[in-house]
Every structure is written in C-alpha cells, then in structure tokens.
Scaffold this motif. Structure first.
Motif, PDB file in Angstrom:
ATOM      1  N   ARG A 118     109.057  50.441  40.587  1.00  0.00           N
ATOM      2  CA  ARG A 118     109.625  51.693  41.069  1.00  0.00           C
ATOM      3  C   ARG A 118     110.602  51.554  41.377  1.00  0.00           C
ATOM      4  N   ASN A 170     109.270  56.420  35.709  1.00  0.00           N
ATOM      5  CA  ASN A 170     108.659  56.915  36.568  1.00  0.00           C
ATOM      6  C   ASN A 170     109.601  57.539  38.082  1.00  0.00           C
ATOM      7  N   ASP A 227     109.446  58.943  42.033  1.00  0.00           N
ATOM      8  CA  ASP A 227     109.097  59.237  43.311  1.00  0.00           C
ATOM      9  C   ASP A 227     109.138  60.037  44.211  1.00  0.00           C
ATOM     10  N   THR A 236     104.498  62.979  42.606  1.00  0.00           N
ATOM     11  CA  THR A 236     105.524  60.898  41.559  1.00  0.00           C
ATOM     12  C   THR A 236     105.012  61.768  39.853  1.00  0.00           C
ATOM     13  N   GLU A 287     104.790  60.072  36.551  1.00  0.00           N
ATOM     14  CA  GLU A 287     104.688  58.811  35.485  1.00  0.00           C
ATOM     15  C   GLU A 287     105.079  59.076  34.196  1.00  0.00           C
TER      16      GLU A 287
END
Lengths: 1025, 613
Positions: free
Chosen positions: A252, A384, A386, A396, A398
C-alpha cells in the motif's frame, strides 16, 4: 552441501538430522567470526570506552559499535555491556543492534561514552494479518505464520507458488510440472485432512479469491503472505476454512516522497531432470533378452544390432534421442516490474506493473499460420489508493488485473508422452527427403512431427479484481468504534483460439533390387481453426464490518461483527452463493492474558434448506509469560508465550452440485437402440439419475492447537512451536457398503472420518556483527500425519482392502523378498498368482497371509503416501557490507513415490528402457542385479505396485541461492538514484534425493504426460529512485 | 448519541433483512420437473426408458470390457489371439492372471447387468402410470411391453448365470434402505426364475412385429433364449451327474423352436454363409432371429471396429488386426475329399502328419474357412495377403518387430462388412450383428439329442416326425452350397458371391450339394466331437465358443494349452508352411470355470465367492 553429506543422505540418514548438524556448524562459525582488531597505532587516535545498557538499565552485550562512514573500525560489547574502541578524532560513533534504534553520538571531550539503547519497536507490537482484520502479534493466540515480501522476492520464479517452498512451516508445496503458465505448485496446509478437495482458501486483500488469481500475481506487489493454520484462525471462514487459509496482502502507499522501484531479471531455464534412455543398440539387445525371457524368439538379428550400433544406415536403423533432438540448451524467461509508492497526508498510493515472459524448452519453428511453441506471457498491474477524506473517513480503491497469454503446441503433453515412449530405434525424426517419419505401428507418434505440424492453441485470459472500501472511525460518537465496508468485483474472461491440422508421415521403403519409395500414413486434413470462450467468471462480494476496540485501564476489549455475502458465477452455471456472519470478541488483561472467541455462521447454496447454515465457533487463549512479574528478572527472555486453541471449521466440497435434489431424469431423442427392418427407427432414451442425498452437507474439522513462542537474546533468536490435533468428520464419500446390485449410482454421504496431527517448529536467528555484517538463519520443520478413521467399508472386508486405520492414500502392494534364484526357488516358494508365471530373476513376493499363494490378498501397506509427513526448509543469509548472500534449502521426507509403466518399467506398451534397466537380473549378474529380469509382455510378475517400485521420496533441494551487490550510497547519489542492487540467483540448483529417476516432485502414477520442472539461473537488478 | 441510535437502528434493520433474505439467496437449485413422475406419465418417455434394455444388451465383442478394446471374447480361447498390447485383459486371462480383486476384475459385468435388472423392475413398477399408449394387435401396447421386459429380465439374468453361476435374485427396485444381505440363489433357482419370466413373456409378445418395430421381442426369440439356457443348464459344468432330464428339457426346448420355425416357415437357414455376417440389414438375412439393435449406418461405431478389430495393419490402413485366428482354429476346418469325377465324397479333419494336407494346406477346406479367416496368398481387397517371411524381409502383412501384425499368420475376415472392404477409408457399414440365429438352435438341438439318444435316434415323439441329431446337423451342412462356376447364372444368382470368391481363389471347393454329410454310424462320443467341431466352425466369433468351452469344462484344452500359428517361408514363388508355437496359455480349472464375483459384493452381501477366487 558437500559430498560426505550426500553419501549420508543416500544411506538413509534422516535429512533433518543433517540439517540440524548444518545449523549447529553455522552457529558455531558465527560465534567465532566476530573478531575485530581495533588497536591502530596512529597517534591522533583516541580510545574511548563505555557501557551499553538496554532500556531496563541492564548491561547489553553484542551491541555493534562502529565509526560512522568507516566500516573498518568497529567493535562489539562484551557480556558486561562494555566496549573499547580506538577511533580517529571527529568521528561519530554508532551503536547498533537488531530491533533497537541505531544511536549516533559525535565524540565529546570525555573518553567514556555510556549509552542506553532504545528498542525500535517491540516484536510483539508488530501487526499480524488475520481473518477479517489485523491483530497485534502479542494478542494473537491462534496458529498463524507470516512471511514478508523481502523473503519471497529473492528468487525470480515464474509462478509465485514456487517461491513459497520451504519458507513457512506447515505449508507443503508440490510442483508437479514445469509447463510455461501451468507450473504452479499445489499448496497444502498441514498436509491433507480429507480425501476430497484439500486446497486451502485464498484471501487476497481481504476478499476470497481463486488460486488462479494468486498465481498470476507478481512477487514484487506482495506485502505479506500469511498462513492461517488452526481452527481458531480459520473458523471465521466457516465452510471454507478447514483446509487452512492463505492471506495475501498487497503493498500500500505510504506518506512521504514517491519512490520508484524497478526490478528486472533475465532467467535461463533448464530441465531439472528428465529420463535418460538407452540408445537403440543397448535397448534392442535388452529387447531380445526380454523376448527370450518370455519364451519368444529374438527379433533383432546380429546384423540388425550391428547396424544400430554403427549407425551406418540411420534411416532404416535409426538411433533417435528425442530429448537431445528437441530440447533447447536453455530457454529464457524475463521478469520486470515497476512499482511506484508514495503519498501525501491525504492520499497514498501504490501502483505496480509487471511483465513476465516464459519460453518453453522445446525447439520449434514458426509455421505458416501458427507458431507451435510453448510460451507464456503475463502482464499484470495493481493499483491501491487510500484517500483520507476526513479524519474519520477513509476511502480505498483497489484495482488489479492481469492479462495472460499461454501458447502450447496442439498436442501439448502428448509430445512429452511420445518423447518418453518412442524407442530410439523406432523412427528417425525425418526421412532423407526431409519429410517426417512414421510407420504403421507409430504413424502419429513422432514427437518432432507432433510439435511441429499438428497445430497450436493459445489461451488468452483477462482477469480483473477490484474493490471499493470505506472505513469510518466513529470515535466521535463512541470511542473505539469503527465501521467499514466494501464491495469487491472480480471478473475473469478467457478466450481460446486453436489451429489444428494433420499432415502425413512417411516411411522409407527400401527393398533390395528396387528403387526406394515412401509409404504415407495419415490422411492430411486442412487447418481447422477453432475459437471459443473458455471461461467467464464473475464474483461479487460485499462485506460490512463493525469493530469496537478500546482499552479500559488494564483491560482491552475488542468486539467485531462481520456480514459477508458473495456470488460466484462461472460460465453458464448456476451461481455459487454464500452468506456468512461472523462475530469475534477479544479480551486482554495487562498484555498478559488474551482470550478470543469467534464464530462464523455461514451457508452455501449447494445444500438443502436446514443443512445449509452451520455454526463454526472457536476459542483461543494466550498467556504472555514474560509480562509476569516473576519473569522480569530474566532479561534474556523477551517473549515467552503460551497459546491454546480449539475450534471448528468446515469444507463444503460436494463434488456434485445440488446433491440434495432428486436428479434430473435425462430424456433425449438421440438414438440409442434401433429397430425396424432397416434398423433406422429409434425412439430415444430416458435415464434414471443417481440417487439424491437430501441430507448432504459440508465436512467438519475440529482442531486443537497448542503453541509456544519464545524470543530470547534481545530479540535475536525467536522460536515458535505448534502442536495440533484434528478430527474431520462428515467427509462426503460414496458408501462402500452398498453393493453394485443396487443397479444405480449411489450418492455421496457425509460419513467419512479422518484424524490428523502434527507439529511445526520455526526458528529465526539474526545476528548483526560489526562492520555491517548481518547473518540470518531461518530453519523450519513440520511434521503431519493423518489417518482414515472411518470410510464405510464392508464389515467383512479383509484388513488389506480397508483404508481404515491407514493414512489417506496409503500405497498398497506386494512386499518384495528378492529375486527368484532359479526354477527350484520358484517351485519351492508360495505359488505366485500376481502376473504372468514367474521365471528366475523375477520378484519373489511375501505370502503375507501364509496360505501358500501370493495373490491380491497378500498386498500390504508399503511406504508412505505422496504427501510428505516431514517437510523442512532453511534460509541462511549473510550481508557483508554491500554484498549479500543467501541460500535456501527445502525438502521433504517420509513420503513415497510410485512411478510405473512407461517411465519405470521396461518395454511397457512398446516403450523404452533406461539406465536402471541395465542393472537387470541375468543368470550371470544375479549377485549385483538391482532390477528384475526383463520382459516384453504388458503383464508380468514384476510390473505391479510393489515395495520395489514404491520408492522412498525423501529429498533435499538447494531451492535458491543468491548473491547480490548493492552499490555504495555515495556512488548512487551521484547517479541521482536512491539505490541499485545487482544480483545473480538460481533456483532448483541441486537436489539430493533417493528416487533419482525423475524430479522428486513429479506426481506419482503413470506419468508420461509430464513437462519437467525447471532449474533456473537469473541475473537481475533492483533500481530505486 | 442520538445519531448512534439511528445508525444502530438502520444496521439492525439491514441485518434483519439480510438474515431473512439470505435463505432465499441460497435457493439456487433449479426447480426440477424431470422427475420419475414426469417420465412415467407419458408413453413415449417411458418406452424410451424401456428401450435402453435393448441398447445395453452385451455386444458381440466385449469392446472395452476386458477382452481388449476391440477384442472378441474368443481371444480368451484357442480360437484367436489378441494382438495389440494395449488392451491387456485377454492376455491377462491367457497367462492365468485373472483376479477377483476389484482392481483387476477383468471381465467385470456384474454391476452393468444388475443396472438393467433395476431398469426392468423400475419400468414394471411404473407401467400403470401412463395412459396414452397406442394399441397393438387390438390390445394395449402395455401388454407386449410387459412381454419385452420379462424377456429382458430373463436375458440379463442368463448373462449373469452363465458367467457367475447362481447369483442373488433381485426381483424389485432396491433402495438405499434395502437389506443388502441377499444370498446367492442356486443355479436351478436362477434358471427357474428365468424360465418363469420367459413363460410370461412368451404369452405376451407377438410372433411378428410391424416393419418399424422389427427387432423387438418375438415368440421365436423367447424360445431361442430358452433353448440356449437349457442347453447350458444340461451341460457338464452345471449338470455334474449328467441328469438326462436336463438334456430332455434342452432338446424339447430347441425342438419346440425348430418345429415352430418349420411350421411357420420363419428364419430359414441363409444360403449365403459369408453374407450372413458381411452385408445387409439383419431383416434381409432372415436366419437372424434376434438382431443387435445398432443403427444401420452407425459409421463411427462399425468402421471403428473394422479398422481396429479386424483390419490389416500397414499400408496406410492403421488397423491393429487385433483378432488373429489361430492355427488351432484353422485346423478345425475339414478337408473335403473328392472322387475322380470331382464329386465331394467326404470331409476329414485336417492332419499335419498328412503330407498332402500340408502341401495343399488351404485347398478344398470347408467353405466356411474362406469366409472366416484371411490367410497367406488369399486375394483380399485388390491384392493377395502376404504373411510370409523371406530372410530379413517380410510380406506386407507380417512384421515380427511390429506388435500390430499377426503372430499366428492369420487375420479375421468374418464380420468385415463388404462396405468397409477398403484400405484407406473403410467408411460406414450396414452390418448388424445378432444374438440368435437358426444355425445355433440346430446345433443346440443336435448336441442335446445326441446326449439323450445318440446321433440317429429321436424318441421325442413329436407329431412333426423324426428329427435326429444327425438329420439336423446335416441340414446345416446342406446349406453350404458352392455350385460350379458355369452353373452360376449372373449377378442375380443367389450364389453369385461364390463365383466372385472362386475367381479370386482357386482353392475354393465346388460343392453343388453342400458340405458332405457327417456319416452315420458314429457313436455318441464320436458324434459329440463332430457336433462341437461344427459348433466352433459354424458359430465362430459369435460369442459362443468361450462359453461353450466353459460349460463343457474343456478349459484346460481350449483356454489353456499351446497356441499354434503358421510360419510361412517364401521360396521363390512357392510357400512352405509349418506349424509354429505362438504361446503357452494357462488355465486354472480349480477356479476359472466361473467368473469371480466382485470382491466388495462378497463382503457387503456376505455371500460366497466362487471357488478358488
């Protein structure tokens, strides 16, 4: 490993003992290594001394003390924590120890410099990924093992599953083949607990996903790989948890400057092992001998043999080594990836893109329309993101995807089958005129013909995984409360394109006094391209999660509730739906005692109402002994933790869909029985389906796990030991107590029972010496044994025919006593009703039940099963300044392999002979023979499952070895880079085993359609900027 | 706090909703309408279910069932050898490796046969449910359907009986709750149960069916099964005391059928022995009493059998020549002796010690020889067969280094349909094989009558007059007419095919009156051997010989023993024939007369395994 060790392995010494010996040796060496002279005679230098203490004020030995920027001057503290070091003026002194902050102090006027070290972070504060969340390691009471990305990335393998071999205790990997794109290893957690599907569940970034998705991931995108082993950890997955759970988390974004990391490598692949066949001359001499053993006349004359030996007429008397002819010396593989990681206070991101190309090891020529090669290309990306929208709200997103393109020759494994089968004497590869050779017995067997002219198929696969996750921190309303939710959508679409055609093969006919001519075989057919969509899969998975996590003085409380619903569709089939509710509560007191109770209530559409939902509770307890006051004086112990758990999980494998419903009576108009004077009338057919089992449900596993974790010597050495017991019940199986006179298929019933137990032991040792020398050693070993407790077998059955009381998949066979010496020996031995009538040199079998006849009632358990009981691995790493070196060994013991037919037996179905057949029994070699007398018939006394062919499959492998060099920082900075590392590595480099004929991981059985595993040599670099 | 309560309330509602709806979410199984109710409420769907009883009747070749993928069951005996090394089961039997354990139950038919018995009873249980059936001969079609099903119960139990001896008698549809400890019935009980079903069937089935239903059960078929059943029951294996009453039953049953056929002029012997097996619809070969219910043009099925089972390897043909007749079998074909003016006067057994016989090995043999076996130098599909060797060279159809070529020196010709007689693309065939034909009934009768009264006596006292064993067997031989070429008028002559054959093959005998008769004056034992030889020759490869050897308890001689072939050496334009040993076979008389029952069945039902297994 050197030669003496190898000899000991061969003699049957248990490999793990050798491993222990190695570890001991290495350990001793490490104690000897750190000797550093620091008495420099230069006059300006000063000698400083001092005492280093830890956070509690106790003396701290083995702390590395060195001069910043000068790796040649350094020392370590002694057992009183004292050091002495002669340094140049103006130096900055560094104090370093693994797990502690590296402290730097410039020289002051005083020659005494006392330092108190501060722990970097307690090992117990690490966060561990568990089902539906994370936990502090200190509070984990279940059996969970994790490895991080750094360890996986070491070896540039084509399939990530092969990077896991031997890395985690209790995870067994078996790679049965090396075909590009199909070389994944099968993973088993704690061996096998059921004879039905024993695959673990894969959870990637919190979403249940297929193993296929995992297998297309690039190692560089993975943050951690976690295995949930006991029921306390897996019960939350309910009907899917019994075979263990694999949790994979991707990397991440992080707050800070953006880093770009580029990895690239070139790998050369070779077959680890392929069968070594005898040449035509040797083979046919044996063939004649085998014919005579069978009472037949030899068919190859002296003249024939001489022609084969001299190779004077290679078309009529060929000697074709198909492997030599078709195999490339090396085949390349390319891996490269770009990872970008960064973020601000509000947005963090990780983006990764990778490409991998793996080429096949057989030579091919592109054709007019198609290229019949083996090849696999994989494009993959992950992103990814956030976003911290407000202090209490995180969003988030993804997205992951892969595109794979696998190309195979049309005949696929048939090519290997024929390379393994077709005798070198049978056909030349090509005729004098360049056409492909065939003959009437083997018209379409020529492997070169098969790979080059039959066509090609390609499989394109697109896979997308995506998830949107929302997390709300509700501290504002209730301190410690948060909720989060997500929706995941995965889609997979496969597309197939194939070309096939048939060309003729030709046989050269030359007869004395006549001109040469060719006979052709096979009627040519034109290309027939075929297209189809192979698979279309879609998963929608939604989850809501509420967590209350708060500390009240000495008491910490965590309560969690999860609701999860998912729908999986594949092709046009009816969706596979699942609903689950999970509740979990943790209570901790003073970091000392932790109690967790959780339960899943989960249902599957595959079972009848009322049999659909099950409750899967578990409870676990841990005690951090080192927190007790009586332990405080024992400063060498950093962690001592006892764990115990009990839980229940399930396995909803059902074989048949909707097994509970009365099956569909099939009725159709297509003709079966014909009537009428011209036999042209048929009314169609109607068939009764298998009987239903309205009570069918999942199988249940109950597990107990006891564990002990110990971290000592200032976090330098950590150990973990687990002992587990499992009982499976309700395993679906066809009852064996229903006779065939029922006249219809019997449904599977939830009647099978097994038990399983074992232990795992994992050690990590890390030692940082002066001058930036770091040693790491991480051995692990695991043992699992299982047993069939109940399998519904006929009451009257003899014990040999029952599986009860034996391990799942126990090999059964005749016990070989030796070779029959002569006819008198045969006449004086129990009558052998095994295959054909034995001759001298055939196996003599044990008459186990003593009835004077050796027949199927004398088959007894022999060897083990294909699933190793003992698995082990160890990594040894050493960093010396900028150079790092690591080796990883992996192995298995107490398993058996049974390879029969064409790759083991002589002339089976007209197949070949190998080197081990040279050691056959003959009247003159009876003293040294290691193989029985040869036969040509398909049935013989020898060619049965017996204790000779069921072989010990213990092996130890140098799985990877790597040497890397990190360019010095100042050089890198000049180039504007942050880091550059070059490495050379290899995988599957060496294997010590007892089977020796094929790669020890090849699957048991009649394997000929087998693409050998690869040995890889890689060169690569990691670049960061 | 107020907000919180609101959130929790919403959550509770959502959770409650999802709990109630998730059962529905999991109701994914399709609502099935294709239940047994649905099937049996309709005549057509029901008869489709019943008709599979025909489909699953065991085929002539035990394809994929233990005698090699394309092997005839006769490859288990000294009649033939299975060449390919792929299907190994018959070789397994040949070398004595025939086992009871499930893993190697070589010729396992048990479950398949009981599956059909289940089907028969399932059908009878449900026959009253459909009401839309048509009429047949003025009554409900259900009447004849019952007759067909009772025949099938008899047929399938006979298939079990001849393999395993007495078996558990299942007379209903079993369920998972049934008591499976069903004992084995005795041979007599199973026999009586079959007879009971055949008697029921006989009363319900017609003498003949309309055109489109040809092939369904007729009275003649019921009688034919009874004839075979009672012959087996009277044979030494099942009649150790040689009870004459059993022979009487057998003779009566066969005689009933012979009289019935004679009176109604049904299923006469077919004049063209070759084409009984080589061409045309079964209905065009009236000797066939019960055909195999395969389609007229099942291309893949038949051509497959021809390519792999009978065809010749090599020459782009890619056949395996799996079923090679042996010298043992070839020697069974008699040599016809002629007087000075060319009249056939007698037939004598072939004798390897007779130099005339050996020098003219394939001359003037029983005409059935030429139609059953392919031998060296015989003309076949545009060329002569070459199974000779000459130093290091071999004829086109022989190669000892290649497994697909014959080891015995012969290939099989019977059952090779005329339509498939090509090398490259054998194509489709209209060959339909069969279960019963008149020739068999004659031989059943002759054998039983000889055991009862000797060859030349008929004490049955039938109104239809005297039919002795010798009369009937010579009736069979009379049919083998091979007129002189000049007596064959042209393409429409029924014996035209003899002319064709003779143009190809000058060895072919001239027999204007058929095969010379078996002489009178033989005693019972001599005649028995003649009769059994006739049976082997006449019914070769029709799935009789294996079971005949078993029921006659002659396994050591004809399942075990030495297998011979012929070694043909080419010497210029001549061939020298010598008999060679191909292999030694094993037969264990202590166990192999009955098949082993699958061992699990023995365990589950607590029944006795057959002796020796």
């Amino acid at each position: 490993m050197n030669e003496p060790y190898r000899i000991r392995v061969m003699r049957g010494c248990r490999i793990f003992r050798i491993l222990l010996a190695c570890f001991t040796a290495l350990f001793v060496q490490m104690q000897v290594l750190p000797v550093y002279a620091s008495d420099s005679p230069l006059e300006q230098q000063r000698t400083i001394r001092g005492t280093v203490t830890d956070e509690t004020g106790a003396p701290f030995p083995f702390v590395t003390v060195y001069v910043d920027g000068n790796t040649t001057i350094g020392s370590i503290t002694d057992d009183k924590g004292e050091y002495r070091l002669t340094v140049p003026p103006g130096s900055t002194i560094c104090f370093a120890f693994v797990g502690y902050k590296t402290l730097k102090f410039p020289l002051t006027a005083s020659d005494v410099m006392d330092v108190k070290m501060e722990p970097e972070m307690k090992a117990l504060d690490e966060v561990v990924v568990v089902g539906f969340g994370e936990q502090r390691r200190a509070s984990v009471s279940a059996a969970v093992t994790t490895i991080t990305a750094d360890e996986i990335v070491q070896s540039p393998v084509a399939n990530i599953t092969n990077a896991l071999a031997g890395r985690l205790p209790g995870l067994t990997t078996i790679q049965t083949g090396g075909q590009p794109g199909l070389d994944a290893a099968a993973l088993y957690i704690r061996g096998r607990g059921t004879w039905n599907n024993a695959d673990p569940l894969y959870v990637i970034d919190g979403v249940e996903r297929t193993s296929a998705i995992f297998q297309t991931m690039d190692p560089s995108e993975i943050e951690s790989f976690t295995v949930l082993k006991d029921a306390a950890a897996t019960a939350v997955y309910g009907t899917k948890g019994a075979n263990g759970v694999v949790l994979i988390n991707t990397k991440r974004g992080q707050e800070g400057t953006t880093t770009v990391s580029i990895n690239s490598s070139v790998t050369l692949q070779q077959f680890t092992r392929y069968p070594k066949f005898l040449d035509s001359y040797e083979s046919l001499k044996l063939y004649n001998e085998a014919l005579m053993n069978d009472g037949l006349d030899p068919v190859y004359s002296e003249y024939d043999l001489e022609m084969y030996r001299t190779g004077a007429d290679p078309y009529r008397y060929p000697n074709t080594d198909w492997y030599e002819l078709m195999m490339k010396k090396v085949a390349p593989q390319y891996n490269s990836s770009v990872n970008i990681r960064g973020g601000s206070r509000t947005v963090r991101y990780f983006v990764s893109a990778s490409y991998m190309r793996q080429e096949g090891q057989l030579k091919t020529q592109p054709g007019r329309v198609y290229n019949p090669r083996f090849a696999y290309d994989r494009y993959r990306f992950t992103s990814n993101v956030d976003a911290i929208i407000t202090n209490a709200f995180t969003l988030t997103f993804e997205l992951g995807g892969s595109l794979t393109d696998r190309s195979d020759p049309w005949e696929q494994m048939g090519i290997f089958h024929n390379m393994n089968r077709l005798g070198p004497w049978v056909l030349p590869a090509t005729n004098p005129d360049g056409s492909y050779a065939g003959n009437s017995e083997f018209p379409d067997f020529n492997p070169l013909y098969l790979i080059q002219t039959r066509g090609n198929d390609t499989r394109l696969n697109n896979s997308i995984t995506s998830a949107i996750k929302l997390a709300f921190n509700l501290d504002k309303y209730v301190k410690g409360l948060s909720i989060n939710g997500r929706v995941a959508y995965d889609s997979n679409f496969g597309y197939y394109k194939g070309w096939s055609e048939t060309q003729s093969t030709f046989q050269l006919i030359s007869r004395p006094g006549r001109a040469d001519r060719y006979t052709s075989f096979l009627t040519p057919t034109f290309f027939s391209p075929s297209y189809s969509t192979m698979t279309a899969q879609r998963t929608v998975d939604a989850l809501g999660n509420i967590v209350f996590n708060r500390r009240f003085g000495d008491h910490s409380v965590r309560v969690q509730g999860v609701a999860n619903i998912s729908e999986y569709r594949t092709g046009t089939s009816i969706p596979y739906n699942s609903v689950s509710f999970i509740a979990r509560a943790n209570y901790g007191y003073k970091n000392k005692y932790n109690l967790e109770a959780n339960t899943a209530y989960r249902g599957s559409e595959n079972f009848a109402p009322g049999r659909r939902f099950g409750l899967f509770p578990s409870v676990s307890l841990s005690w951090n002994i080192q927190e007790e006051s009586f332990m405080q004086s024992l400063t060498m112990i950093n962690v001592a933790k006892l764990r115990a758990s009990y839980g229940r999980s399930g396995n909803d494998y059902a074989g048949t869909r909707f097994i509970y419903k009365e099956g569909k009576w099939t009725t159709g108009t297509s003709a079966r029985a014909y009537f009428g004077e011209e036999m042209g009338a048929s009314l169609g057919y109607t068939n009764e389906p298998e009987i239903a089992n309205p009570l069918a449900t999942w199988e249940t596993a109950e597990q107990i796990n006891l564990g002990f974790d110990l971290v000592v010597f200032r976090n330098r050495l950590s150990m973990s030991f687990d002992r587990f017991f499992e009982r499976r019940s309700g395993i679906l199986q066809t009852p064996r107590s229903v006779p065939g006179i029922l006249g219809i298929g019997t449904p599977d019933l939830n009647i099978g029972e097994t038990s399983r137990e074992g232990w795992e032991f994992d050690v990590t040792y890390r030692h940082e010496l002066a001058n930036r020398v770091v040693l790491t050693l991480r051995p692990n070993i695991a043992y699992t044994i299982n047993q069939v407790v109940f399998r519904d077998e006929p009451e009257d059955a003899d014990w040999w025919s029952k599986q009860e009381g034996k391990p799942i998949g126990q090999f059964m066979g005749y016990q070989v006593l030796g070779y029959f010496k002569d006819q008198a020996d045969i006449d004086n031995s129990p009558v052998q009703q095994v295959g054909s009538t034995p001759i001298p040199g055939d196996f003599k079998y044990l008459d186990y039940n003593g009835d004077g006849v050796v027949n199927e009632y004398d088959r007894i358990p022999i060897g083990y099963t294909t699933m190793p009981r003992l698995t082990f691995g160890t990594t040894f790493g050493m960093n010396v300044g900028n150079v790092n070196f690591s080796v990883h060994f992996q192995g298995a013991a107490q398993s058996s392999i049974y390879v029969s037919q064409m790759l083991m037996w002589e002339f089976y179905n007209r197949s070949k002979v190998q080197e081990h057949h040279l050691e056959r029994w003959t009247p003159t070699t009876h003293e040294t023979a290691t193989y029985p007398a040869l036969h040509v018939g398909a049935i013989s006394q020898n060619h049965v499952q017996n204790s000779y062919f069921v072989r010990d499959n213990t092996y130890l492998r140098l799985k990877t070895a790597e040497i890397g060099y990190t360019l010095p920082t100042n050089m890198i900075r000049r180039l504007g880079l942050r880091g550059l590392r070059l490495y050379l590595s290899g995988s599957n480099l060496l294997t010590w085993d007892r089977f020796k004929v094929l790669d020890p991981e090849v699957s048991s059985g009649t394997t000929t359609q087998w693409y050998p595993q690869s040995r890889n040599y890689s060169f690569g670099f990691n670049l960061n900027f | 706090m107020k907000h919180l309560i609101k959130y929790i309330a919403i959550l509770a509602v959502v959770a409650g909703f999802s709990l109630t709806s998730c059962e529905k979410f999991l109701d994914q199984a399709p609502a099935g309408e294709e239940t047994s109710e649905y099937i049996f409420e309709d005549y057509l769907r029901s008869i489709r279910y019943m008709d599979l009883l025909y489909y699953y009747l065991p085929p002539l070749w035990e394809g994929g069932r233990g005698f090699g993928t394309y092997g005839f069951i006769e490859t288990g005996t000294d009649m033939a050898r299975y060449n390919s090394s792929y299907g190994t089961a018959n070789q397994s039997i040949n070398i004595g490796n025939w086992r009871a354990s499930v893993a190697s139950a070589e010729i396992e038919r048990w479950e398949d046969l009981y599956a059909q018995i289940r089907r028969a009873f399932m059908f009878l249980d449900n026959i009253d449910k459909f009401q839309n059936e048509p009429q047949f001969e003025g009554v409900s079609r259900k009447v004849s359907m019952r007759g067909e099903v009772h025949f099938m119960i008899g047929f399938y139990y006979f298939e079990l009986l001849k393999r395993y001896g007495g078996v558990p008698l299942v007379k209903e549809v079993l369920t998972l709750d049934s008591d499976f400890r069903i004992p084995r019935a005795s041979y007599e009980e199973v026999k009586d149960y079959i007879l009971e079903n055949l008697d029921l069937s006989y009363d319900l089935v017609p003498d003949e069916w309309p055109r489109d239903d040809y092939g369904r059960i007729t009275k003649a078929m019921v009688m034919a099964l009874k004839s075979r059943l009672l012959l087996y029951a009277a044979s030494p294996l099942n009649n150790p005391t040689n009870d004459q009453a059993l022979w009487l039953e057998a003779a009566e049953a066969s005689r009933d059928l012979i009289d019935y056929l004679d009176e109604n002029n049904m299923h006469p012997l077919y004049h063209d022995y070759q084409n009984l097996f080589m061409r045309g619809y079964p209905s065009e070969r009236p000797e066939i009493i019960m055909p195999k219910h395969v389609g007229a043009n099942s291309i893949s099925f038949n051509s497959h059998i021809i390519i792999y089972g009978q065809g010749l390897p090599g020459e782009g043909f890619q056949a395996y020549g799996n079923n090679s007749p042996t010298q043992n079998f070839v020697d069974r074909f008699e040599v016809i002796e002629f007087d000075g003016s060319g009249n056939a006067i007698a037939s004598v057994p072939f004798d390897w010690d007779n130099p005339d016989h050996v020098a003219n090995i394939y001359d003037n043999r029983d005409p059935r020889f030429y139609y059953t076996v392919l031998y060296n130098d015989q003309y076949w599909i545009k060329r002569n067969i070459e199974v000779w060797r000459d130093g290091d060279n071999w004829g086109k159809d022989y190669n000892p280094k290649n497994h697909f070529y014959t080891r015995t020196g012969y290939y099989m010709r019977k059952f090779w349909p005329r339509e498939c007689q090509a090398y490259d693309n054998p194509g489709s065939a209209k060959l339909g094989s069969f279960y019963f034909r008149t020739g068999e009934i004659y031989l059943n009768y002759a054998e039983a009558m000889n055991e009862l009264y000797g060859p030349e006596t008929d004490n049955l006292g039938r109104a239809s007059g005297s039919k002795t064993a010798l009369d009937i067997i010579n009736r069979l031989r009379d049919r083998l007419v091979c007129p002189a070429s000049e007596d064959i008028s042209g393409q429409n002559d029924p014996y035209y095919n003899v002319l064709v054959e003779r143009n190809w093959n000058e060895n072919f005998p001239v027999l204007p009156n058929g095969m010379p008769h078996i002489p009178s004056g033989l005693d019972k034992d001599e005649f028995r051997e003649k009769c059994l030889n006739e049976r082997a020759v006449e019914l070769a490869f029709e799935q009789h010989y294996w079971f005949d050897v078993l029921r006659l308890k002659r396994g050591e001689a004809h399942i075990g023993g030495t297998i011979f072939g012929v070694d043909v050496v080419k010497d210029g334009d001549n061939f020298i024939y010598t008999r060679k040993v191909v292999e030694q076979r094993v037969f264990d008389p202590s166990r192999m007369y009955l098949y082993p029952i699958p061992q699990d069945e023995v365990y589950i039902m607590g029944i006795d395994q057959n002796p020796g297994w």
